[in-house]
Design a protein around this motif. Structure first.
Motif, mmCIF file in Angstrom:
data_model
loop_
_atom_site.group_PDB
_atom_site.id
_atom_site.type_symbol
_atom_site.label_atom_id
_atom_site.label_comp_id
_atom_site.label_asym_id
_atom_site.label_seq_id
_atom_site.Cartn_x
_atom_site.Cartn_y
_atom_site.Cartn_z
ATOM 1 N N LEU A 8 -38.158 -29.771 -45.010
ATOM 2 C CA LEU A 8 -38.605 -31.212 -44.615
ATOM 3 C C LEU A 8 -40.068 -31.443 -44.703
ATOM 4 O O LEU A 8 -40.385 -32.510 -44.463
ATOM 5 C CB LEU A 8 -37.777 -32.099 -43.950
ATOM 6 N N GLY A 9 -40.822 -30.329 -44.732
ATOM 7 C CA GLY A 9 -42.275 -30.510 -44.682
ATOM 8 C C GLY A 9 -42.872 -30.229 -43.383
ATOM 9 O O GLY A 9 -43.959 -30.807 -43.166
ATOM 10 N N GLY A 10 -42.065 -29.554 -42.505
ATOM 11 C CA GLY A 10 -42.835 -29.479 -41.168
ATOM 12 C C GLY A 10 -43.888 -28.668 -40.976
ATOM 13 O O GLY A 10 -44.004 -27.467 -41.862
ATOM 14 N N THR A 11 -44.840 -28.703 -40.405
ATOM 15 C CA THR A 11 -46.102 -27.867 -40.446
ATOM 16 C C THR A 11 -46.919 -27.900 -39.155
ATOM 17 O O THR A 11 -47.989 -27.470 -38.854
ATOM 18 C CB THR A 11 -47.384 -28.594 -41.470
ATOM 19 N N ASN A 12 -46.160 -28.160 -37.923
ATOM 20 C CA ASN A 12 -46.633 -28.032 -36.394
ATOM 21 C C ASN A 12 -46.848 -26.356 -36.037
ATOM 22 O O ASN A 12 -46.427 -25.520 -37.033
ATOM 23 C CB ASN A 12 -45.858 -28.703 -35.433
ATOM 24 N N ALA A 13 -47.400 -26.467 -35.129
ATOM 25 C CA ALA A 13 -47.713 -24.751 -34.710
ATOM 26 C C ALA A 13 -46.490 -23.919 -34.738
ATOM 27 O O ALA A 13 -46.672 -22.725 -34.835
ATOM 28 C CB ALA A 13 -48.590 -24.836 -33.182
ATOM 29 N N ALA A 14 -45.499 -24.593 -34.293
ATOM 30 C CA ALA A 14 -44.017 -23.610 -34.445
ATOM 31 C C ALA A 14 -44.099 -23.007 -35.445
ATOM 32 O O ALA A 14 -43.553 -21.856 -35.770
ATOM 33 C CB ALA A 14 -43.087 -24.307 -33.675
ATOM 34 N N ILE A 15 -44.487 -23.693 -36.835
ATOM 35 C CA ILE A 15 -44.184 -23.331 -38.025
ATOM 36 C C ILE A 15 -45.175 -22.618 -38.785
ATOM 37 O O ILE A 15 -45.117 -21.379 -39.411
ATOM 38 C CB ILE A 15 -43.698 -24.573 -38.863
ATOM 39 N N SER A 16 -46.451 -22.933 -38.310
ATOM 40 C CA SER A 16 -47.492 -22.358 -38.907
ATOM 41 C C SER A 16 -48.233 -21.163 -38.235
ATOM 42 O O SER A 16 -49.083 -20.465 -38.763
ATOM 43 C CB SER A 16 -48.493 -23.533 -39.075
ATOM 44 N N ALA A 17 -47.691 -20.594 -37.092
ATOM 45 C CA ALA A 17 -48.318 -19.688 -36.269
ATOM 46 C C ALA A 17 -48.336 -18.322 -37.127
ATOM 47 O O ALA A 17 -47.256 -17.987 -37.854
ATOM 48 C CB ALA A 17 -47.412 -19.351 -35.190
ATOM 49 N N GLN A 18 -49.339 -17.584 -37.121
ATOM 50 C CA GLN A 18 -49.533 -16.331 -37.898
ATOM 51 C C GLN A 18 -50.420 -15.292 -37.214
ATOM 52 O O GLN A 18 -51.000 -15.848 -36.063
ATOM 53 C CB GLN A 18 -50.398 -16.533 -39.271
ATOM 54 N N GLY A 19 -50.303 -14.230 -37.447
ATOM 55 C CA GLY A 19 -51.047 -13.173 -36.573
ATOM 56 C C GLY A 19 -51.039 -12.938 -35.028
ATOM 57 O O GLY A 19 -49.646 -13.137 -34.837
ATOM 58 N N THR A 20 -51.984 -13.170 -34.259
ATOM 59 C CA THR A 20 -51.821 -13.223 -32.648
ATOM 60 C C THR A 20 -51.015 -14.334 -32.173
ATOM 61 O O THR A 20 -50.327 -14.265 -31.155
ATOM 62 C CB THR A 20 -53.231 -13.253 -32.256
ATOM 63 N N GLU A 21 -51.270 -15.551 -33.147
ATOM 64 C CA GLU A 21 -50.348 -16.629 -32.392
ATOM 65 C C GLU A 21 -48.854 -16.267 -32.641
ATOM 66 O O GLU A 21 -48.213 -16.712 -31.821
ATOM 67 C CB GLU A 21 -50.974 -17.794 -33.240
ATOM 68 N N LEU A 22 -48.407 -15.827 -33.763
ATOM 69 C CA LEU A 22 -47.161 -15.391 -33.929
ATOM 70 C C LEU A 22 -46.736 -14.615 -32.910
ATOM 71 O O LEU A 22 -45.447 -14.562 -32.425
ATOM 72 C CB LEU A 22 -46.970 -14.814 -35.396
ATOM 73 N N GLY A 23 -47.452 -13.531 -32.628
ATOM 74 C CA GLY A 23 -46.951 -12.412 -31.506
ATOM 75 C C GLY A 23 -46.820 -13.103 -30.238
ATOM 76 O O GLY A 23 -45.894 -12.753 -29.368
ATOM 77 N N LYS A 24 -47.706 -14.120 -29.875
ATOM 78 C CA LYS A 24 -47.649 -14.867 -28.553
ATOM 79 C C LYS A 24 -46.178 -15.765 -28.495
ATOM 80 O O LYS A 24 -45.383 -15.870 -27.652
ATOM 81 C CB LYS A 24 -48.664 -15.897 -28.253
ATOM 82 N N GLN A 25 -45.838 -16.284 -29.817
ATOM 83 C CA GLN A 25 -44.757 -17.019 -29.839
ATOM 84 C C GLN A 25 -43.402 -16.068 -29.804
ATOM 85 O O GLN A 25 -42.570 -16.542 -29.211
ATOM 86 C CB GLN A 25 -44.825 -17.724 -31.436
#
Length: 311
Positions: free
Chosen positions: A127-144
């Motif tokens: 539906l077009g969501g772009t918040n940090a939960a969706i866009s995290a990559q790399g180091t941020e994805l690891g923390k997530q």
């Protein structure tokens, strides 16, 4: 026969009226009998006596049937009403228990809220969501991923099985009196809660399989593994968002019903709660005004949802 519909009263009243009419007719015929005796018309006297007896006997029989039916159905309706009141009390008690247990379970959704609403209200990527939960990559994805694994340990999705109101209603009269749309939405939410909890358990397993035996930081460093992990994270978020939406709507609806006491069986579905929303936040914003006005125990129904927007 249900006297409350009016058809029973019409039948009983009709029998009594016809019986009374026949008795009146027998009295009129009796006057003719007396006149025949006075005029010494024996043949007419015997014939009128015959009619008089027929009318009076039929009248008494019909009145007796009408009174007997009234007593029988009155007793039956009284017993049914007592049974209904007892059953309604039981349903209300079970509803209160569901709300109390559900409030405790829904409290665990706060950990999902912190993940899902990071960087803005969560909206699924479709539906077009772009918040940090969706866009995290790399180091941020690891923390997530690390935070997701903590939530997995802290929250048992099987606890959400308590959000099942239909078990308390399906074997009672209440299910026949509830608004069909409302009943359908209750069952649909329960099915989707069950689906979300089942899928979350599978999503967690798939995430562990994607990470493998390596540390999350090491696994993320591999582009192919990162892609797999990202896919599983998005699946977890989708099902976690579905779980919190349906769980909070279930609890909000149950509390709103309970706030109306025994009259809840006559309520119709309201759009503030039942209408589908594009996101969890949209549903929260729309239902808040209604749920804050509905009281359950010492607080309002909205507070039971324990939703705190991410800062």
């Amino acid at each position: 026969m249900d006297l409350s519909t009016g058809h029973g009263y019409l039948l009983i009243g009709g029998l009594i009226l016809v019986g009374a009419g026949l008795l009146i007719l027998s009295l009129i015929v009796n006057l003719r009998v007396a006149r025949s005796v006075r005029d010494d018309v024996r043949h007419r006297e015997k014939l009128l006596e015959y009619y008089r007896n027929i009318f009076s006997q039929l009248g008494v029989i019909l009145i007796g049937i009408g009174v007997s039916l009234f007593i029988f159905f009155f007793q039956q309706n009284y017993q049914d009403q007592r049974r209904r009141e007892t059953e309604l009390q039981q349903v209300m008690a079970k509803l209160a228990a569901r709300i109390a247990r559900g409030t405790h379970v829904v409290g665990s959704l706060g950990e999902f809220d912190a993940l899902l609403d990071k960087g803005g209200a969560y909206v699924s990527p479709e539906l077009g969501g772009t918040n940090a939960a969706i866009s995290a990559q790399g180091t941020e994805l690891g923390k997530q991923v690390g935070e997701i694994l903590l939530v997995e340990r802290d929250s048992d999705v099987r606890d959400f099985d308590v959000l099942n109101l239909s078990r308390d209603l399906e074997s009672s009269f209440v299910v026949n009196e509830l608004d069909p749309t409302l009943w359908f939405d209750v069952v649909r939410d329960e099915s989707e809660i069950k689906y979300a909890t089942t899928q979350l358990a599978l999503d967690y397993k798939d995430l562990h399989d994607a990470i493998g035996d390596e540390l999350v930081e090491v696994a993320i460093a591999n582009p192919e593994t990162e892609r797999k992990i990202k896919h599983e994270v998005l699946d977890i978020f989708y099902d976690a968002d579905l779980l919190r939406q349906r769980s909070r709507r279930f609890l909000g609806r149950a509390c709103w019903l309970f706030s109306h006491g025994r009259s809840f069986v006559g309520l119709a579905a309201v759009d503030e709660i039942e209408a589908d929303a594009r996101s969890h936040q949209e549903w929260i914003d729309r239902s808040k005004s209604l749920l804050t006005q509905a009281k359950s125990g010492s607080g309002d129904c909205f507070n039971l949802l324990q939703y705190r927007p991410a800062s």
